[in-house]
Scaffold this motif. Structure first.
Motif, PDB file in Angstrom:
ATOM      1  N   ASN A   1      90.871  80.578 -33.716  1.00 11.06           N
ATOM      2  CA  ASN A   1      89.844  80.762 -34.743  1.00 11.06           C
ATOM      3  C   ASN A   1      89.112  79.469 -35.081  1.00 11.06           C
ATOM      4  O   ASN A   1      88.317  79.437 -36.022  1.00 11.06           O
TER       5      ASN A   1
ATOM      6  N   GLN B   1      85.762  83.140 -35.525  1.00 11.81           N
ATOM      7  CA  GLN B   1      85.235  81.791 -35.683  1.00 11.81           C
ATOM      8  C   GLN B   1      83.955  81.798 -36.510  1.00 11.81           C
ATOM      9  O   GLN B   1      83.606  80.781 -37.116  1.00 11.81           O
TER      10      GLN B   1
ATOM     11  N   ASP C   1      83.337  84.261 -29.629  1.00 11.63           N
ATOM     12  CA  ASP C   1      83.639  83.512 -30.849  1.00 11.63           C
ATOM     13  C   ASP C   1      83.748  84.443 -32.056  1.00 11.63           C
ATOM     14  O   ASP C   1      84.580  84.235 -32.945  1.00 11.63           O
TER      15      ASP C   1
END
Length: 344
Positions: free
Chosen positions: A292, A89, A84
């Protein structure tokens, strides 16, 4: 007579993907979730510390194998957090993401963040493409009959019965990540490679030292085998259902981002427990369309993406977890058919 035409509505302009993106952005699903990631990372650190305390407390005991299993889960989850981070993110800044990624990847689980991030980016750019996606490049396994026909060395032997060997081979994936990470350090194009090398060295040294101080040599080897084997199995079972057995993108679809991502990906149905176990990657279609997008938002994006695909006439495929594995294994067995015919 008024000949002035009204401007087109925003939802009807641009490409299919652009229209979908506006709907998703309007729902606030691309907004970052710092509270979620703070809690997720905090829980992981707490469990890791508890596992460390248990490790030192249990001493030279076979009960340590339970700690090895728990640490395999923690390391796999740390790998999913690194995933991530690589997709921005968690942090907006590239520099902050790189630092956090190396701490989670290199220092945390002994995996080169730079190497894996580059490899995973190439996968996202050309998912399931037999020549451009590194995740379906022929190695021990072959992913198409064309790869099977040209297979050499161990792949010719393994490829014949690869569907039956797939899950046992996943137990080697943890060690494979470490080996590939060390090999990546010798590539001059790896950014921050000296920092990555230092962090990997600290991880490996601390790991080996802890095992040899607390455990006898035999128990240390068994602990490492259980830990690394379950780590590889967990990570492999997380990524295997997502693309394996799905179509290779056609030349036409490669020019269309929406179709290139949706048609090559498979969602896995399940509740929030499955979301947590797989890091949200069971919503693979949404993840590939919006890399994202924070993991907890993928579930909320699913009905929007599914409805839009129905409007656009794009096949949106999802299935259950067990069926997804069955489809991947069936594809592997079919891909290895030329090798079995050649062995008769």
């Amino acid at each position: 007579m008024n000949t002035t035409s009204a401007p087109p509505r925003p939802d009807t302009t641009g490409s299919d993907y652009a229209r979908l993106s506006r709907r998703v952005a309007a729902a606030g699903l691309l907004d970052r979730r710092p509270g979620y990631y703070a809690a997720r990372i905090g829980v992981l650190l707490a469990v890791a510390i508890a596992a460390g305390v248990a490790f030192w407390s249990l001493g030279d005991s076979w009960a340590q194998l339970w700690v090895a299993a728990l640490l395999a889960v923690v390391w796999a989850q740390m790998g999913l957090v690194a995933h991530d981070i690589a997709h921005r993110q968690v942090f907006r800044s590239a520099r902050t993401s790189a630092i956090a990624g190396m701490l989670a990847g290199n220092l945390g689980i002994g995996m080169s963040y730079g190497w894996w991030s580059d490899k995973h980016t190439r996968h996202h750019t050309n998912p399931n493409h037999s020549e451009l996606d590194p995740d379906v490049a022929p190695d021990l396994l072959v992913w198409s009959t064309d790869q099977a026909r040209s297979a050499r060395g161990p792949a010719r032997l393994v490829g014949r019965w690869q569907a039956f060997l797939f899950f046992p081979l996943l137990t080697l994936e943890g060690m494979n990540l470490h080996v590939a990470s060390v090999r990546a350090l010798f590539r001059p194009n790896l950014r921050h490679r000296w920092v990555e090398a230092a962090l990997l060295l600290v991880n490996f040294a601390a790991y080996v030292t802890a095992l040899l101080i607390v455990l006898s040599p035999v128990r240390a080897l068994v602990f490492a085998a259980v830990h690394q084997g379950l780590l590889g199995l967990y990570l492999g079972c997380t990524f295997a259902p997502n693309h394996k057995g799905m179509p290779e993108p056609t030349e036409e679809h490669r020019r269309d981002f929406l179709r290139r991502q949706v048609l090559t990906s498979r969602n896995v149905r399940g509740g929030r427990v499955l979301d947590a176990a797989l890091g949200g990657l069971n919503h693979q279609i949404e993840h590939h369309l919006f890399p994202n997008m924070p993991a907890p938002n993928l579930r909320r994006a699913r009905p929007i993406v599914r409805a839009y695909c129905a409007e656009a006439g794009v096949a949106y495929y999802e299935t259950g977890l067990i069926r997804s594995y069955a489809q991947a294994l069936r594809h592997l067995h079919e891909a290895g058919a030329p090798l079995r015919r050649g062995s008769k």
